[in-house]
Design an enzyme around this catalytic site. Sequence first.
Site, short mmCIF file in Angstrom:
data_model
loop_
_atom_site.label_atom_id
_atom_site.label_comp_id
_atom_site.label_asym_id
_atom_site.label_seq_id
_atom_site.Cartn_x
_atom_site.Cartn_y
_atom_site.Cartn_z
N ASP A 110 136.29 17.88 34.12
CA ASP A 110 136.98 18.71 33.14
C ASP A 110 138.13 17.87 32.59
O ASP A 110 138.80 17.15 33.34
CB ASP A 110 137.53 19.97 33.83
CG ASP A 110 137.32 21.21 33.00
OD1 ASP A 110 137.81 21.22 31.86
OD2 ASP A 110 136.68 22.16 33.49
N ASP A 147 134.30 25.40 51.30
CA ASP A 147 135.56 24.98 51.92
C ASP A 147 135.25 24.25 53.23
O ASP A 147 134.81 24.87 54.19
CB ASP A 147 136.42 26.24 52.18
CG ASP A 147 137.65 25.92 53.01
OD1 ASP A 147 138.07 24.75 53.03
OD2 ASP A 147 138.19 26.86 53.63
N ASP A 197 140.85 26.01 55.04
CA ASP A 197 142.11 26.59 54.54
C ASP A 197 141.85 27.73 53.55
O ASP A 197 142.79 28.25 52.94
CB ASP A 197 142.99 25.50 53.89
CG ASP A 197 142.37 24.90 52.65
OD1 ASP A 197 141.21 25.25 52.31
OD2 ASP A 197 143.03 24.06 52.00
N ASP A 222 136.78 22.71 48.49
CA ASP A 222 137.28 21.35 48.35
C ASP A 222 136.14 20.35 48.12
O ASP A 222 134.97 20.72 48.15
CB ASP A 222 138.12 20.96 49.59
CG ASP A 222 137.43 21.38 50.88
OD1 ASP A 222 136.20 21.18 50.98
OD2 ASP A 222 138.11 21.93 51.79
N ASP A 246 138.48 20.89 27.62
CA ASP A 246 139.10 22.21 27.57
C ASP A 246 139.77 22.45 26.21
O ASP A 246 140.54 21.61 25.74
CB ASP A 246 140.15 22.26 28.69
CG ASP A 246 140.63 23.66 28.97
OD1 ASP A 246 139.84 24.46 29.49
OD2 ASP A 246 141.81 23.96 28.69
N HIS A 288 133.51 30.04 34.58
CA HIS A 288 134.61 30.56 35.40
C HIS A 288 135.53 31.50 34.62
O HIS A 288 136.47 32.04 35.21
CB HIS A 288 135.40 29.38 35.96
CG HIS A 288 136.04 28.59 34.85
ND1 HIS A 288 135.30 27.84 33.95
CD2 HIS A 288 137.33 28.46 34.46
CE1 HIS A 288 136.12 27.28 33.08
NE2 HIS A 288 137.36 27.65 33.36
N ASP A 289 135.31 31.65 33.31
CA ASP A 289 136.14 32.55 32.50
C ASP A 289 135.41 33.84 32.14
O ASP A 289 135.95 34.65 31.39
CB ASP A 289 136.53 31.87 31.18
CG ASP A 289 137.47 30.69 31.36
OD1 ASP A 289 138.24 30.69 32.33
OD2 ASP A 289 137.42 29.78 30.51
N ASN A 298 137.55 22.39 55.06
CA ASN A 298 138.64 22.25 56.04
C ASN A 298 139.22 23.59 56.51
O ASN A 298 140.22 23.63 57.21
CB ASN A 298 139.74 21.32 55.51
CG ASN A 298 140.50 21.94 54.33
OD1 ASN A 298 140.16 23.05 53.89
ND2 ASN A 298 141.49 21.24 53.83
N GLU A 331 134.93 22.44 24.61
CA GLU A 331 135.07 23.91 24.68
C GLU A 331 135.87 24.36 23.46
O GLU A 331 136.98 23.87 23.23
CB GLU A 331 135.80 24.31 25.96
CG GLU A 331 135.74 25.82 26.16
CD GLU A 331 136.99 26.43 26.77
OE1 GLU A 331 136.91 27.54 27.28
OE2 GLU A 331 138.07 25.79 26.71
#
Length: 567
Positions: A98, A21, A25, A29, A206, A337-338, A23, A265
Site C-alpha cells: 500500500d 497473529d 498480542d 503481524d 491510496d 477493508h473499507d 506473537n 484508489e
Amino acid sequence: MVDQDWRRWVVYQVYPRSFADANGDGVGDLRGILSKVDYLSKLGVDVVWLSPVYRSPMDDNGYDISDYRDVDPLFGTLADLDELIAVLHARDMKLVMDLVVNHTSDEHPWFQASKSGKDDPKRDWYWWRDPRPGHVGGAPGAEPTNWESYFSGPTWEWDEATGQYYLHLFSRKQPDLNWENRQVRAAVYEMMNWWLDRGVDGFRMDVINMISKNLALPDVPPRPGSPYGPGNRHFICGPRNHEFLAEMHREVFAGRERHILTVGEMPDVTVEDARLFTDPERREVDMVFQFGHVSLDHGAHRFDPKPLKLSALKASLADWQTGLAGTGWNSLYWGNHDQPRAVSRFGDDGAHRVAAAKTLATVLHLHRGTPYIYQGDELGMTNSPFAAIEDYRDIETLNFHAAAVAGGTVDVPELLQAMARTSRDHARTPMQWDASDQAGFTTGKPWIAVNPNHVEINAAAQVDDPDSVFAHHRRLIDLRHTDPVVTDGSFEPLVPEHEQVWAFVRRTPDAELLVAANFGADPIEITLPVDEGWCRAEVVLANLPDADPVLPTITLRPWESVVLRRR
Ligand code: ISL
C-alpha cells in the site's frame, strides 16, 4: 514474461492487523502472514496486496505513516518483510505494498519539521494557510475553507504555535502532503524506488486522485445543518493529477525489468478520467479502484442506507466494462477493508450464504478486469453482530457517531442500525481460521472481537472440501489461468433490466463464455436472448450440484449460477 501477463493475475488483499497473529498480542503481524503462505498458494492467487505495515501511530490503522522505510513493531521487522517477499517469490507470487502518499502521519519527521516554524525548509511540504480574513484563528468558522473531513469535522486544524491551519482531508493526524512542491514528489519517488529495489512488485496507491488540489481552495455549499460540505470537486482528479502520475511512472516504474503492478484508489473517479489514467499509452497506472458500485446503496454518506436494485448494480459494472473496453483496464472488487462484507451486502448471509458467496465470486471474476479477493471473502465471511458503539474500533465510525451525538440532530439508535450494516469494521474482524476460541487468529485477546459465526465459517472446514466457497474461488482462479477468454473476452450484458438475474457473455474469436446467475432466494425461470447454439453448451462451472442448464430458457435455483462455454 510478456508484458500483458499481469492481466491474468488475481490479487488477494491482506489486512495485516486482522489476518493472523503469530506473537499473541491480539494484532495480526508479518510472521502470521508468513505462516499462511501455504494457504494463499493453495487458493492459487498471483499477488498479495498488503494494507500498510509501515511505522505508524495507528490513528487510522496504519493509513497514517510516520516512517515509510520501516515496519511498525506491531507487525514485525523489515527482516520479516524481506522474508515474506522472498517466500512469496519462491512460490511465484508477488507482493504489492500500500502506498499512502496523499498524506503522512502528523508524527512523520517531515511534518514535525514543517510544523516547527514558518521558515522551516519543509514548511511548504504541507498545506499551511492563514485563517479566513477577518476571523480569529482557531475560532469556529475561521478555517481557510469550509471543507468537511472524510472523518467528520473540518479539514483544517489550527496550529497555535505558528498561527496557521494545516489541511487534512482525513483525520487531523493525517496532514495532506503538498504535491505542488517538487521536493515532496522527489522524496516520494525515491522512497518508492527503495521499495522496488527491495523486491516489492507494485503499489496500491491510496486516494491517489486527491494529490492535486485546486490552488484557489474555494468554499463549497455546506451540507444541510452543517457549516461544512464535501470539498471533493476541488481535490478529486485535480488539474495536475495526470501529470503527477505520468511523472511518477517515469521516475519509478519505467525501465524496470519486471512489470510493476499499479492500482490507483480513486474515490469519485469518472469512467472518462479512468480511461485516461489506465490508457497504457499514457503510462500512468494499470488500473484504478472506482467506487460506482459501492456507492449505490447509500446517500451522501455510508451511514445513510438506501435500497439497492440489481439492475442498478449491473448497470454500474457494465458502464465500466464498456467504458474501459478499448483502452484501459478494470479492477473488480466487492469488498475491501473499507467496505462491509460482500455476502451480507450484495448476497444473502442467511440460509443461502454459501450459494450466494459463490455466485458473487463467479459474477465478479468473470467480468473483464483484475479480480481482488478481500481476505475472508473466499470463505464467505459475513458482517458481525455489532450492536453498541463500544463494539467498534474504526475512526470513521467512532468520529461519525461522536459528531452525531454532539450535534443532537441524528436518531442515534437508527444510526447504530446503519452502522451495523455498513461500518468498515465488518471487514476488519479477525480472519476465521478455525472453530477454536479466537478463530485460530490469536492466542491472546483480539484487538476487535472475532465474529461468533467462526465456529461454522472457517478455513479449516473449507480448504479440503470440494464444495466450499474456498474451493469455488480456487476453480475461478484456475479458469482464469487456463482460459484466455476470461481475461481477453469482450463483455456483453444480457437482460440488463432484470431485477433478479445477472447474465452476460464474454467473447473472443475462439471462445465464448456465458454466465447466468440468480440473485434471489426464489427460483426463477428466464428466457435469455441468445441463439440456439447455446442449448447444450458445456458447463464449466456451477455453484450447486446437478446443474443442468438448457438454454435459452433456463431455470435457476435460489442463488444458483452457471458458467457455460462454447467454441
Ligand atoms: O471509507 C471511506 C469513507 O466512507 C472512504 O471515503 C475512504 O476513506 C476512501 O475510500 C479512502 O480510503 C483510503 O484512505 C483512507 C483510509 O482510511 C482508508 O482505509 C483507505 O482505504 C485514508 O488513508
